[in-house]
Design a protein around this motif. Structure first.
Motif, PDB file in Angstrom:
ATOM      1  N   ILE A 150      -6.062  -2.489   4.018  1.00  0.00           N
ATOM      2  CA  ILE A 150      -7.240  -2.150   3.212  1.00  0.00           C
ATOM      3  C   ILE A 150      -8.379  -1.659   4.092  1.00  0.00           C
ATOM      4  O   ILE A 150      -9.017  -0.644   3.796  1.00  0.00           O
ATOM      5  CB  ILE A 150      -7.680  -3.369   2.373  1.00  0.00           C
ATOM      6  N   GLY A 202       0.778  -1.235   0.000  1.00  0.00           N
ATOM      7  CA  GLY A 202       0.000   0.000   0.000  1.00  0.00           C
ATOM      8  C   GLY A 202       0.804   1.278   0.000  1.00  0.00           C
ATOM      9  O   GLY A 202       0.226   2.363  -0.048  1.00  0.00           O
ATOM     10  N   GLN A 231     -10.187   2.022   4.087  1.00  0.00           N
ATOM     11  CA  GLN A 231     -11.634   2.128   3.872  1.00  0.00           C
ATOM     12  C   GLN A 231     -12.328   2.903   4.985  1.00  0.00           C
ATOM     13  O   GLN A 231     -13.408   3.441   4.783  1.00  0.00           O
ATOM     14  CB  GLN A 231     -12.261   0.744   3.750  1.00  0.00           C
TER      15      GLN A 231
END
Length: 80
Positions: free
Chosen positions: A42, A18, A46
């Motif tokens: 992730i 990332g 989010q």
């Protein structure tokens, strides 16, 4: 969960999941959240923590820290 053997093209002790997406936000906030796996990264992104990267299921190494020190002065480590 991707648990591949290391080789000359894939080194868990150097890669940060990332970082390509989080780099600008890390620099903007001068802080990074370091989590243990890509799923954690992730989910953090989010939920509004775009300055999150992950080690790939390994311990944090000097290479990881050296890379992150180029982008931020503060690091928050969130390992399970």
């Amino acid at each position: 969960y991707y648990n591949s053997h290391e080789n000359e093209h894939f080194s868990k002790g150097q890669l940060l999941f990332g970082l390509d997406k989080a780099k600008r936000e890390i620099q903007k906030k001068d802080a990074v959240f370091l989590v243990e796996g890509y799923t954690d990264s992730i989910l953090m992104a989010q939920n509004g923590y775009a300055n999150t990267v992950a080690t790939l299921g390994t311990a944090c190494t000097l290479d990881h820290l050296t890379t992150l020190s180029r982008y931020a002065q503060q690091m928050y480590t969130l390992y399970d």
